[in-house]
Design a protein around this motif. Sequence first.
Motif, PDB file in Angstrom:
ATOM      1  N   PRO A 170       0.300  27.673  19.540  1.00 34.26           N
ATOM      2  CA  PRO A 170      -0.746  28.220  18.896  1.00 34.26           C
ATOM      3  C   PRO A 170      -1.795  27.214  18.576  1.00 34.26           C
ATOM      4  O   PRO A 170      -1.520  25.808  18.517  1.00 34.26           O
ATOM      5  N   GLU A 171      -2.801  27.670  17.728  1.00 32.48           N
ATOM      6  CA  GLU A 171      -3.982  26.740  17.362  1.00 32.48           C
ATOM      7  C   GLU A 171      -3.511  25.545  16.580  1.00 32.48           C
ATOM      8  O   GLU A 171      -3.902  24.531  16.369  1.00 32.48           O
ATOM      9  N   GLY A 172      -2.524  25.945  15.616  1.00 34.04           N
ATOM     10  CA  GLY A 172      -1.749  24.931  14.489  1.00 34.04           C
ATOM     11  C   GLY A 172      -0.828  24.193  15.436  1.00 34.04           C
ATOM     12  O   GLY A 172       0.112  23.479  14.599  1.00 34.04           O
ATOM     13  N   ASP A 173      -0.690  24.277  16.713  1.00 28.40           N
ATOM     14  CA  ASP A 173       0.491  23.655  17.254  1.00 28.40           C
ATOM     15  C   ASP A 173       1.757  24.414  16.888  1.00 28.40           C
ATOM     16  O   ASP A 173       2.046  25.075  15.842  1.00 28.40           O
ATOM     17  N   PHE A 174       2.994  24.165  17.794  1.00 28.72           N
ATOM     18  CA  PHE A 174       4.032  24.175  17.328  1.00 28.72           C
ATOM     19  C   PHE A 174       4.753  23.549  16.038  1.00 28.72           C
ATOM     20  O   PHE A 174       3.976  22.762  15.560  1.00 28.72           O
ATOM     21  N   SER A 175       5.562  24.172  15.303  1.00 35.97           N
ATOM     22  CA  SER A 175       6.102  23.351  14.283  1.00 35.97           C
ATOM     23  C   SER A 175       6.814  22.305  14.802  1.00 35.97           C
ATOM     24  O   SER A 175       7.548  22.270  15.988  1.00 35.97           O
ATOM     25  N   ILE A 176       7.222  21.124  13.992  1.00 33.79           N
ATOM     26  CA  ILE A 176       8.038  20.095  14.424  1.00 33.79           C
ATOM     27  C   ILE A 176       9.357  20.393  14.864  1.00 33.79           C
ATOM     28  O   ILE A 176      10.185  20.008  15.744  1.00 33.79           O
ATOM     29  N   ASP A 177       9.779  21.459  13.950  1.00 29.38           N
ATOM     30  CA  ASP A 177      11.352  21.897  14.292  1.00 29.38           C
ATOM     31  C   ASP A 177      11.296  22.891  15.669  1.00 29.38           C
ATOM     32  O   ASP A 177      12.300  22.623  16.342  1.00 29.38           O
ATOM     33  N   GLU A 178      10.208  23.510  15.958  1.00 30.87           N
ATOM     34  CA  GLU A 178      10.164  24.180  17.205  1.00 30.87           C
ATOM     35  C   GLU A 178      10.234  23.104  18.579  1.00 30.87           C
ATOM     36  O   GLU A 178      10.799  23.231  19.327  1.00 30.87           O
ATOM     37  N   VAL A 179       9.290  22.011  18.124  1.00 30.51           N
ATOM     38  CA  VAL A 179       9.452  21.040  19.109  1.00 30.51           C
ATOM     39  C   VAL A 179      10.972  20.467  19.335  1.00 30.51           C
ATOM     40  O   VAL A 179      11.351  20.234  20.564  1.00 30.51           O
ATOM     41  N   ARG A 180      11.633  20.364  18.233  1.00 29.48           N
ATOM     42  CA  ARG A 180      12.927  19.646  18.373  1.00 29.48           C
ATOM     43  C   ARG A 180      13.820  20.686  19.061  1.00 29.48           C
ATOM     44  O   ARG A 180      14.689  20.190  19.787  1.00 29.48           O
ATOM     45  N   MET A 181      13.760  21.817  18.495  1.00 25.68           N
ATOM     46  CA  MET A 181      14.497  22.838  19.279  1.00 25.68           C
ATOM     47  C   MET A 181      14.352  22.819  20.828  1.00 25.68           C
ATOM     48  O   MET A 181      15.257  23.314  21.476  1.00 25.68           O
ATOM     49  N   ALA A 182      13.183  22.992  21.185  1.00 18.37           N
ATOM     50  CA  ALA A 182      12.826  22.964  22.652  1.00 18.37           C
ATOM     51  C   ALA A 182      13.582  21.696  23.338  1.00 18.37           C
ATOM     52  O   ALA A 182      14.201  21.789  24.546  1.00 18.37           O
ATOM     53  N   LEU A 183      13.478  20.340  22.771  1.00 21.04           N
ATOM     54  CA  LEU A 183      13.809  19.315  23.498  1.00 21.04           C
ATOM     55  C   LEU A 183      15.506  19.555  23.399  1.00 21.04           C
ATOM     56  O   LEU A 183      16.179  19.038  24.390  1.00 21.04           O
ATOM     57  N   ASP A 184      15.977  19.955  22.417  1.00 20.56           N
ATOM     58  CA  ASP A 184      17.586  20.420  22.504  1.00 20.56           C
ATOM     59  C   ASP A 184      18.207  21.226  23.467  1.00 20.56           C
ATOM     60  O   ASP A 184      19.143  21.292  23.918  1.00 20.56           O
ATOM     61  N   ASN A 185      17.052  22.075  24.059  1.00 19.33           N
ATOM     62  CA  ASN A 185      17.402  23.216  24.980  1.00 19.33           C
ATOM     63  C   ASN A 185      16.937  22.596  26.350  1.00 19.33           C
ATOM     64  O   ASN A 185      16.655  23.210  27.321  1.00 19.33           O
ATOM     65  N   GLY A 186      16.515  21.600  26.544  1.00 16.81           N
ATOM     66  CA  GLY A 186      16.147  20.989  27.846  1.00 16.81           C
ATOM     67  C   GLY A 186      14.905  20.624  28.228  1.00 16.81           C
ATOM     68  O   GLY A 186      14.329  20.135  29.370  1.00 16.81           O
ATOM     69  N   TYR A 187      13.982  20.990  27.368  1.00 14.09           N
ATOM     70  CA  TYR A 187      12.697  20.744  27.565  1.00 14.09           C
ATOM     71  C   TYR A 187      12.122  19.344  27.387  1.00 14.09           C
ATOM     72  O   TYR A 187      12.795  18.676  26.575  1.00 14.09           O
ATOM     73  N   GLU A 188      11.084  18.820  28.137  1.00 10.69           N
ATOM     74  CA  GLU A 188      10.850  17.476  28.057  1.00 10.69           C
ATOM     75  C   GLU A 188       9.399  17.477  27.286  1.00 10.69           C
ATOM     76  O   GLU A 188       8.390  18.561  27.364  1.00 10.69           O
ATOM     77  N   SER A 189       9.114  16.471  26.631  1.00  9.72           N
ATOM     78  CA  SER A 189       7.797  16.484  25.557  1.00  9.72           C
ATOM     79  C   SER A 189       6.804  15.696  26.444  1.00  9.72           C
ATOM     80  O   SER A 189       7.111  14.658  26.809  1.00  9.72           O
ATOM     81  N   VAL A 190       5.666  16.474  26.350  1.00 14.48           N
ATOM     82  CA  VAL A 190       4.567  16.046  27.451  1.00 14.48           C
ATOM     83  C   VAL A 190       3.087  16.299  26.597  1.00 14.48           C
ATOM     84  O   VAL A 190       3.041  16.902  25.613  1.00 14.48           O
ATOM     85  N   THR A 191       2.316  15.525  27.013  1.00 13.45           N
ATOM     86  CA  THR A 191       0.849  15.603  26.553  1.00 13.45           C
ATOM     87  C   THR A 191      -0.039  16.018  27.981  1.00 13.45           C
ATOM     88  O   THR A 191       0.297  15.793  28.985  1.00 13.45           O
ATOM     89  N   LEU A 192      -1.103  16.798  27.530  1.00 12.54           N
ATOM     90  CA  LEU A 192      -1.849  17.148  28.562  1.00 12.54           C
ATOM     91  C   LEU A 192      -3.039  16.208  28.822  1.00 12.54           C
ATOM     92  O   LEU A 192      -4.231  16.569  29.478  1.00 12.54           O
TER      93      LEU A 192
END
Length: 246
Positions: free
Chosen positions: A200-222
């Motif tokens: 969203p406009e305020g970005d994901f929360s840091i906890d959501e980012v870490r949760m995604a990484l724990d589920n196999g998502y890769e951290s990226v920038t556009l």
Amino acid sequence: MKEVRFFYAPEATITEELPQDEATHAIRVLRLQSGDEIFFMDGKGAFHRAEITLVTNKKCMYRIVETMQQEPTWRGHIHLAIAPTKMMDRVEWMVEKATEIGFDEISFLNCRFSERTKIRTDRIEKIVVSAVKQSHKAWKPIVNEMLDFKNFICQPREGRKFICHCYEEVSKEDFFSLISSVSQEESLHESDDITVLVGPEGDFSIDEVRMALDNGYESVTLGKSRLRTETAGLQAVSMSNLARRI
């Protein structure tokens, strides 16, 4: 040269009758008559050339003359999962343009910082169909209902999965570089599917980012610019389409 008229008929080979919305447009706006030629896509990979056989006040019947199976123009399945903005017109614009560019599926995320927790997917569906017809796409993107962030990322998915965010404390790699680094020959041995998350406009929360990484998502920038949500979504689709272009 006579204008080619395109319609959307998902059950094209079964009913031989245009869906009600398409029939209304054909009859009342275009004033088509028996014997006129039309083209339509079924949203499943084929164009059909047909001849109108019967027109009534509410129905438009046709006979298929030729079926033209289309070849995909990109590899794999491109899936955008995005948190909708408070102003729906911005989301609708993004969906329209993403469909014109080309992708396969869109999901809407309810995140911690989301400003919108409900969305009318029936309206999004209509915008997608209109864009499919305008851009002459043989496949119609799938439109999914909104899901909570946690429920979405816990579902198993083929291919590579990415989350776009702006947190400096979490290392990120360039999205386009990652998805374009695999050659078409190398991709024969692995899935070309891409799932990319935009917050969203305020970005994901840091906890959501870490949760995604724990589920196999890769951290990226556009990229280096800070983008609005709808711009980021369109950028992600554009990069994915370009990287998977056949």
